[in-house]
Design a protein around this motif. Structure first.
Motif: not given
Length: 463
Positions: A374-389
């Motif tokens: 779950a912790q890894a999911h949160g970090s990945y989702i954040a990086r994915r959002i930052l990359a899309k922005i």
């Protein structure tokens, strides 16, 4: 007739103290303390909003990762959570077996602080804002979240990290006649109810067999079962009750323990034998009442088993708000996501932790719901959002499984990863260090060390 404790007429525990203190803490938990981090609606309207629903392992990881790298002039990060604390759930079993000579408000609050980390401590020095409220519903199309106390809030990006709820599998009477261990108050209730059970027997000068039943042989059920004997030893001493009249039974519907077979089952059985815990594998609970459970054995025979306390750890499913708000769901109520942890046909809505069904591309099976993932999911989702922005691409999510550590009572624990299975005292120490590393990840060094040391001191009283 039972002997009294020394020259005293009663144990130092007082029945009224137990219930008054427990209900005091329950009320304290239900009332959100005024958070130092506040949510400003006017500011939100001027910026795009990233809504993180839930402050568990996934939600906290996503918020901290986003805060480090996002353009705060353009985006605002808002965490919506029912409580103003982050609960370190892997240690809830310690609270359920926490011994205190006298149950008071002070000792209950000390226990609370050993697993509850205030959000204002986690987000101190960041620009993350918290909205302490209960989520009632989510509109996926408009990304609008309906709340209990505040007006609905809408975001441009949603992260679903709401955790899970107890799954009773439709078993008749189970919800009404069992205790669970999903929350802080659940765990404290187990501790208080066990204490009160022996207190009543002491007051009535009754000696009989006391039956404690745990439904479910997963990690939660096994670690609780192995920790209970130490707590029961202290309670029996406190109330001068015969220890050999208190029995623990674990009922598991499959032939596995901690979701594993083979060597793991044998090692756990060794610990159960050491603590005289009765194990019933491939046996299902079909009905529960206030004093009995109906069992169905592998050969089809039925048995009625008496219990004084039934604790259900046999399963979880997605948060009910998620089940009621989204049409496309997995059988356990979670949200199927793409390899980028984004919902299909619902752009800019992500899910992680117990809210998501993530398929392991190697095995084709859903990933287990674990804190580390779950912790890894949160970090990945954040990086994915930052990359899309930023208009960049990201690689698909690939799980990195570090193995599972499960305490087995006293100073022993078991470690499992692939074909590697290790049991011993060193593994128990490693588990403690893992807790410290997590504290250091979400808190500044001094508060992290202080919290970890205080928790270790509290938990050491259980061993």
């Amino acid at each position: 007739m039972m002997k009294r404790l020394g020259n005293r007429d009663r144990p130092v525990h007082v029945k009224d103290d137990c219930f008054k203190s427990f209900h005091f803490l329950k009320l304290y938990l239900e009332v959100a303390l005024s958070p130092k981090l506040f949510y400003n609606k006017r500011e939100v309207k001027q910026k795009k909003t990233i809504l993180i629903l839930g402050a568990g392992f996934c939600g906290i990881a996503a918020a901290l990762e986003l805060d480090k790298n996002i353009d705060h002039e353009s985006y605002r990060i808002v965490v919506v959570n029912k409580r103003n604390v982050h609960i370190f759930r892997p240690n809830l079993y310690e609270l359920a077996t926490a011994f205190n000579e006298r149950i008071t408000k002070a000792c209950l609050l000390e226990l609370r602080e050993s697993v509850a980390i205030p959000l204002h401590q986690i987000f101190k020095g960041t620009k993350v804002k918290c909205l302490i409220d209960t989520i009632l519903a989510i509109d996926p199309k408009t990304k609008t979240v309906t709340l209990t106390k505040n007006e609905p809030i809408t975001g441009e990006i949603l992260i679903m990290a709401m955790g899970s709820a107890v799954n009773y599998y439709g078993i008749t009477g189970l919800k009404a006649n069992s205790l669970t261990m999903k929350s802080l108050s659940d765990s404290l209730k187990i501790s208080c109810d066990l204490d009160n059970l022996l207190l009543k027997l002491w007051e009535s000068k009754t000696v009989r067999d006391v039956e404690l039943v745990i439904g479910g042989g997963g990690a939660t059920g096994v670690e609780l079962a192995c920790e209970l004997p130490g707590y029961i030893n202290k309670l029996c001493c406190k109330y001068n009750y015969p220890r050999d009249r208190v029995h623990i039974t674990v009922v598991e519907g499959s032939d596995r323990l901690i979701s594993q077979g083979g060597k793991v089952v044998e090692l756990v059985k060794e610990s159960f034998k050491k603590y005289t815990i009765r194990l019933m594998l491939r046996t299902r609970i079909t009905k529960a009442t206030a004093t009995t459970i109906s069992l169905r054995h592998p050969d089809g025979t039925e048995e009625l088993l008496r219990h004084d306390l039934l604790i259900w750890t046999g399963g979880v499913r997605a948060h009910p708000v998620i089940e009621n708000s989204f049409e496309q769901r997995a059988p356990n109520g979670s949200l199927p996501v793409s390899q980028f942890l984004e919902l299909q046909n619902l752009p800019d809505i992500y899910a992680g932790g117990d809210s998501a069904q993530i398929i392991n591309q190697t095995t084709g099976a859903p990933l287990p719901w674990l804190a580390q993932l779950a912790q890894a999911h949160g970090s990945y989702i954040a990086r994915r959002i930052l990359a899309k922005i930023e208009g960049k691409t990201t690689k698909p999510y690939k799980p990195k499984f570090k193995g599972v550590l499960v305490p087995l009572g006293g100073s022993e624990a078991i470690y499992m990863k692939d074909e590697t299975v290790i049991k011993g005292r060193l593994i128990h120490t490693l588990r403690s260090l893992v807790d410290l590393l997590y504290s250091l990840h979400i808190l500044p060094i001094i508060p992290a060390l202080h919290r970890w040391w205080r928790a270790q001191r509290v938990f050491s009283r259980n061993d």
